[in-house]
Design a protein around this motif. Structure first.
Motif, PDB file in Angstrom:
ATOM      1  N   ASP A   1       0.925  -1.088   0.141  1.00 51.25           N
ATOM      2  CA  ASP A   1      -0.099  -0.031  -0.020  1.00 51.25           C
ATOM      3  C   ASP A   1       0.838   1.279  -0.016  1.00 51.25           C
ATOM      4  O   ASP A   1       0.434   2.305  -0.618  1.00 51.25           O
ATOM      5  CB  ASP A   1      -1.006   0.121   1.251  1.00 51.25           C
ATOM      6  N   ASP A   2       1.898   1.114   0.776  1.00 48.91           N
ATOM      7  CA  ASP A   2       2.661   2.330   0.984  1.00 48.91           C
ATOM      8  C   ASP A   2       1.812   3.329   1.872  1.00 48.91           C
ATOM      9  O   ASP A   2       1.653   4.722   1.154  1.00 48.91           O
ATOM     10  CB  ASP A   2       3.392   2.950  -0.228  1.00 48.91           C
ATOM     11  N   LEU A   3       1.236   3.274   2.610  1.00 46.74           N
ATOM     12  CA  LEU A   3       0.457   4.350   3.636  1.00 46.74           C
ATOM     13  C   LEU A   3       1.806   5.191   3.913  1.00 46.74           C
ATOM     14  O   LEU A   3       2.739   4.795   4.204  1.00 46.74           O
ATOM     15  CB  LEU A   3      -0.090   3.616   4.724  1.00 46.74           C
ATOM     16  N   PRO A   4       1.107   6.150   4.134  1.00 46.53           N
ATOM     17  CA  PRO A   4       1.973   7.488   4.924  1.00 46.53           C
ATOM     18  C   PRO A   4       2.792   6.842   6.151  1.00 46.53           C
ATOM     19  O   PRO A   4       3.956   7.150   6.304  1.00 46.53           O
ATOM     20  CB  PRO A   4       1.033   8.488   5.527  1.00 46.53           C
ATOM     21  N   LEU A   5       2.299   5.797   6.942  1.00 50.99           N
ATOM     22  CA  LEU A   5       2.843   5.508   8.214  1.00 50.99           C
ATOM     23  C   LEU A   5       4.106   4.338   7.798  1.00 50.99           C
ATOM     24  O   LEU A   5       4.804   4.290   8.903  1.00 50.99           O
ATOM     25  CB  LEU A   5       2.072   4.964   9.308  1.00 50.99           C
ATOM     26  N   ALA A   6       3.920   4.015   6.467  1.00 45.41           N
ATOM     27  CA  ALA A   6       5.326   2.897   6.070  1.00 45.41           C
ATOM     28  C   ALA A   6       6.615   3.768   6.526  1.00 45.41           C
ATOM     29  O   ALA A   6       7.525   3.003   6.838  1.00 45.41           O
ATOM     30  CB  ALA A   6       4.789   2.756   4.717  1.00 45.41           C
ATOM     31  N   ARG A   7       6.764   4.930   6.271  1.00 39.57           N
ATOM     32  CA  ARG A   7       7.785   5.771   6.407  1.00 39.57           C
ATOM     33  C   ARG A   7       7.971   6.235   7.629  1.00 39.57           C
ATOM     34  O   ARG A   7       9.292   6.692   8.028  1.00 39.57           O
ATOM     35  CB  ARG A   7       8.069   6.779   5.354  1.00 39.57           C
ATOM     36  N   MET A   8       7.198   6.018   8.475  1.00 37.39           N
ATOM     37  CA  MET A   8       6.963   6.697  10.052  1.00 37.39           C
ATOM     38  C   MET A   8       7.860   5.758  10.772  1.00 37.39           C
ATOM     39  O   MET A   8       8.308   6.125  11.878  1.00 37.39           O
ATOM     40  CB  MET A   8       5.974   7.132  10.441  1.00 37.39           C
ATOM     41  N   ILE A   9       7.475   4.456  10.516  1.00 35.07           N
ATOM     42  CA  ILE A   9       7.743   3.343  11.676  1.00 35.07           C
ATOM     43  C   ILE A   9       9.406   2.870  11.535  1.00 35.07           C
ATOM     44  O   ILE A   9      10.051   3.262  10.586  1.00 35.07           O
ATOM     45  CB  ILE A   9       6.919   2.305  11.693  1.00 35.07           C
ATOM     46  N   THR A  10       9.719   2.587  12.714  1.00 30.99           N
ATOM     47  CA  THR A  10      11.065   1.559  12.784  1.00 30.99           C
ATOM     48  C   THR A  10      10.793  -0.094  12.672  1.00 30.99           C
ATOM     49  O   THR A  10      10.225  -0.220  13.778  1.00 30.99           O
ATOM     50  CB  THR A  10      11.832   2.060  13.951  1.00 30.99           C
ATOM     51  N   PRO A  11      11.579  -0.441  11.760  1.00 35.37           N
ATOM     52  CA  PRO A  11      12.313  -0.070  10.634  1.00 35.37           C
ATOM     53  C   PRO A  11      11.194   0.496   9.686  1.00 35.37           C
ATOM     54  O   PRO A  11      10.008   0.005   9.442  1.00 35.37           O
ATOM     55  CB  PRO A  11      12.801  -1.303  10.238  1.00 35.37           C
ATOM     56  N   ARG A  12      11.687   1.433   8.745  1.00 30.18           N
ATOM     57  CA  ARG A  12      10.890   1.828   7.692  1.00 30.18           C
ATOM     58  C   ARG A  12      10.412   0.887   6.896  1.00 30.18           C
ATOM     59  O   ARG A  12      11.419  -0.217   6.570  1.00 30.18           O
ATOM     60  CB  ARG A  12      11.747   2.904   6.904  1.00 30.18           C
ATOM     61  N   LEU A  13       9.332   0.938   6.561  1.00 26.49           N
ATOM     62  CA  LEU A  13       8.702  -0.320   5.832  1.00 26.49           C
ATOM     63  C   LEU A  13       8.900  -0.564   4.351  1.00 26.49           C
ATOM     64  O   LEU A  13       8.564   0.464   3.657  1.00 26.49           O
ATOM     65  CB  LEU A  13       7.234  -0.558   6.035  1.00 26.49           C
ATOM     66  N   THR A  14       9.800  -1.475   3.936  1.00 25.77           N
ATOM     67  CA  THR A  14       9.650  -1.858   2.471  1.00 25.77           C
ATOM     68  C   THR A  14       8.203  -2.284   1.850  1.00 25.77           C
ATOM     69  O   THR A  14       7.687  -3.080   2.486  1.00 25.77           O
ATOM     70  CB  THR A  14      10.792  -2.813   2.058  1.00 25.77           C
ATOM     71  N   THR A  15       7.654  -1.548   0.857  1.00 30.77           N
ATOM     72  CA  THR A  15       6.385  -2.134   0.598  1.00 30.77           C
ATOM     73  C   THR A  15       6.250  -1.551  -0.948  1.00 30.77           C
ATOM     74  O   THR A  15       6.938  -0.840  -1.772  1.00 30.77           O
ATOM     75  CB  THR A  15       5.550  -1.170   1.597  1.00 30.77           C
ATOM     76  N   VAL A  16       4.853  -1.981  -1.337  1.00 30.44           N
ATOM     77  CA  VAL A  16       4.250  -1.594  -2.715  1.00 30.44           C
ATOM     78  C   VAL A  16       3.574  -0.388  -2.599  1.00 30.44           C
ATOM     79  O   VAL A  16       2.720  -0.554  -1.914  1.00 30.44           O
ATOM     80  CB  VAL A  16       3.565  -2.881  -3.246  1.00 30.44           C
ATOM     81  N   ALA A  17       3.878   0.553  -3.317  1.00 30.59           N
ATOM     82  CA  ALA A  17       3.247   1.688  -3.361  1.00 30.59           C
ATOM     83  C   ALA A  17       2.099   1.693  -4.539  1.00 30.59           C
ATOM     84  O   ALA A  17       2.394   1.588  -5.676  1.00 30.59           O
ATOM     85  CB  ALA A  17       4.134   2.939  -3.579  1.00 30.59           C
TER      86      ALA A  17
END
Lengths: 341, 341
Positions: B278-294
């Motif tokens: 999904d690449d929700l906004p929170l994907a980059r906020m958490i630790t570890p930053r989440l690798t994901t499909v945007a």
DNA sequence: CCCCTTGATGTCAACGCTTTCATTACTATT
DNA sequence: AATAGTAATGAAAGCGTTGACATCAAGGGG
């Protein structure tokens, strides 16, 4: 073409008025007729035009909601409460996003007014005197949520006791042995919440005999990146880092601060304790689970709606136009560590 | 009482038709008259009634949006695109939350129809044959986003290539040295997305000669708790844990899985790699930053709106009613570790 | 047996706009 | 000078409901 009330009336062999009555005042129509009309409606898949109804009846069973930004993380929670309560009262909600602009917020009132909404819920931005002219002339009840009013037009507001909430955070931190407590406060042009929370922080400090220290305070506009940058500045301001706990004005900023800390090799809560504000759903999802102040978003939304529903069509008495403070709650999770013994 | 078109007309010494014209077809009214009318409007703070306009013109400049749940984390992103595009086309959006219920979704069409919306955007639930009757009779264009249709009524849809996207995830993982790759897939009664993503996963495995193993797959309904529980089950199914990477069907489930892993003393990405979706906004906020499909939520929303705007008032040609696949993107962050040398 | 209720229904004028159609006063064409 | 266009405006008929008022039949009290 969709079936109109006229088509249904003809099919059922009655007048449009009767059809209208089975919809709106069912107890004054003969059961037998009722049945016929109902059947006709069913058969023709009749759906009354909310538009026409609104025009004629001068009420639309619609509430307007003005939010500063649809992407603000708390929006969903607030909306849930509003939507649920509206549902129960047979109302719909029309959403308007002011995109954090005062002009657009002002426009919102007119535009929603054009939709004959029966009431307006205005959210999370301070209402100042320049709102007075529009407020005067909208002619429908307006309630405030997550904010309050400085305008002269009296407006009810539903929110928490911000000062008290942040005071509680400080108190909590102190009982956990913290003394060097920093804060990432909120600041935005049309926002009073930030000041209030900061005031709570200072009050807390004072109450426990801790001196207020500029060095430990930074500001941001509530979003993640603001939190990150504020933390960055905090880190730069004091090379020999000795803050043990940090309050923030929003969960998002808390997240940002934590991220920044992590990027600098610092861990929460081992190296520093962090507490958020809002209790968004994600507060319990992250690691460490965030200790934070729970705002009763859903309840606030519901309260606002039921106030509105009660107020529609009559002048609310001054005693009803209060500043309603709903209970907040400190949710203790894992981001705060007890210091000392 | 608000000023009506009649008041303005009188004040400006013209007929209501002229006032209406300065609003709707400004080029066919004399500049001088125009000025007078404009002034009168200004003076009286005239705001045309959208309701009356809708009734009369039989168009409401409003789009209806049916979402399964306002609290679904992707909603905000999608809405942002829709709202922005609507704004640009002079449209408003009326929101309807079906609360994940098929009946309520069906109702949504009628209700929104009652508001004379010019088009409907339906989101993220599979459209099956039982939607056909309503679809036939709404009589306004409907577009699908984040889902597709199995109904006989042809409907355009805007989404990503789910199969391909999950295939890409597997491929990515494989190039990082992973072989024992698990999945927390999505499953819900009226949802095809889950199957598609699972298919992509299996396809990926097959392509790289890895055997599909039931042991490594679990299901959930996309939310955080589902992810947590699915992970739990995965952990139980294989006491001697040897999965090195995990794909998930949503960021929220990825978060849940990570939380569960943490609670069991396992770390991401050290012990296991996780990729979200999904690449929700929170994907980059958490630790570890989440690798994901945007997923290009905003673009999908915009595309849906402009399709609708183009389609309103005319029968769209069959060639326009396609299954539009927008490009996804694998966003590499920190939750995947490269294995081996 | 008449008049007055009462209950069920119908009639029709709004509601605030848009939109055809008609009207007017010019200007251009023959 | 007569005719046809043209540009700007007005008059009025809806759009699909609701709600005040009128109507009508049936029943009850005098």
């Amino acid at each position: 073409m969709r079936a109109t009330i006229r088509d249904v009336a003809k099919a059922a062999g009655v007048s449009t008025a009767t059809v209208s009555r089975v919809l709106n005042k069912p107890d004054m129509v003969d059961p037998e007729t009722m049945e016929r009309v109902r059947a006709a409606m069913e058969r023709m898949a009749y759906q009354p035009s909310a538009i026409a109804r609104g025009l004629s009846a001068k009420r639309s069973d619609t509430l307007g909601l003005i939010v500063p930004g649809i992407t603000d993380f708390f929006f969903n929670e607030l909306y849930k409460g509003i939507d649920r309560a509206s549902q129960q009262n047979g109302m719909r909600v029309l959403l308007y996003d002011s995109e954090h602009s005062r002009e657009r917020a002002l426009d919102g009132f007119s535009i929603l007014g054009g939709y004959q909404v029966s009431g307006i819920i205005f959210t999370s931005k301070l209402v100042t005197e320049d709102y007075d002219p529009i407020l005067q002339r909208v002619g429908i009840p307006v309630v405030l949520t997550l904010t309050q009013s400085e305008a002269r037009t009296p407006l009810p507001s539903f929110r928490i006791d911000e000062v008290r909430a942040m005071f509680d955070v400080v108190a909590f931190l102190v009982t956990r042995g913290h003394q060097r407590i920093g804060m990432i406060a909120g600041r935005q042009w049309d926002d009073k919440t930030g000041e209030l929370r900061l005031e709570g922080y200072r009050k807390g400090l004072r109450h426990f005999g801790i001196e207020y220290n500029e060095e430990l305070v930074e500001y941001g506009q509530y979003r993640f990146d603001d939190g990150y940058q504020a933390m960055q500045r905090l880190l730069e301001k004091q090379p020999n880092f000795h803050m043990t706990a940090l309050c923030t004005a929003s969960d998002e900023m808390a997240l940002g601060a934590i991220r920044c800390l992590n990027d600098n090799g610092l861990h929460v809560p081992e190296d520093i304790s962090v507490v958020g504000f809002d209790d968004l759903p994600l507060a319990r999802m992250i690691t460490p689970r965030l200790t934070t102040v729970a705002q009763p978003f859903a309840e606030i939304g519901e309260a606002a709606v039921s106030w509105l529903v009660r107020a529609v069509g009559r002048e609310p008495s001054p005693s009803e136009i209060g500043d309603y403070l709903l209970p907040h709650r400190l949710v203790e999770r894992e981001s705060v560590r007890a210091l000392g013994s």
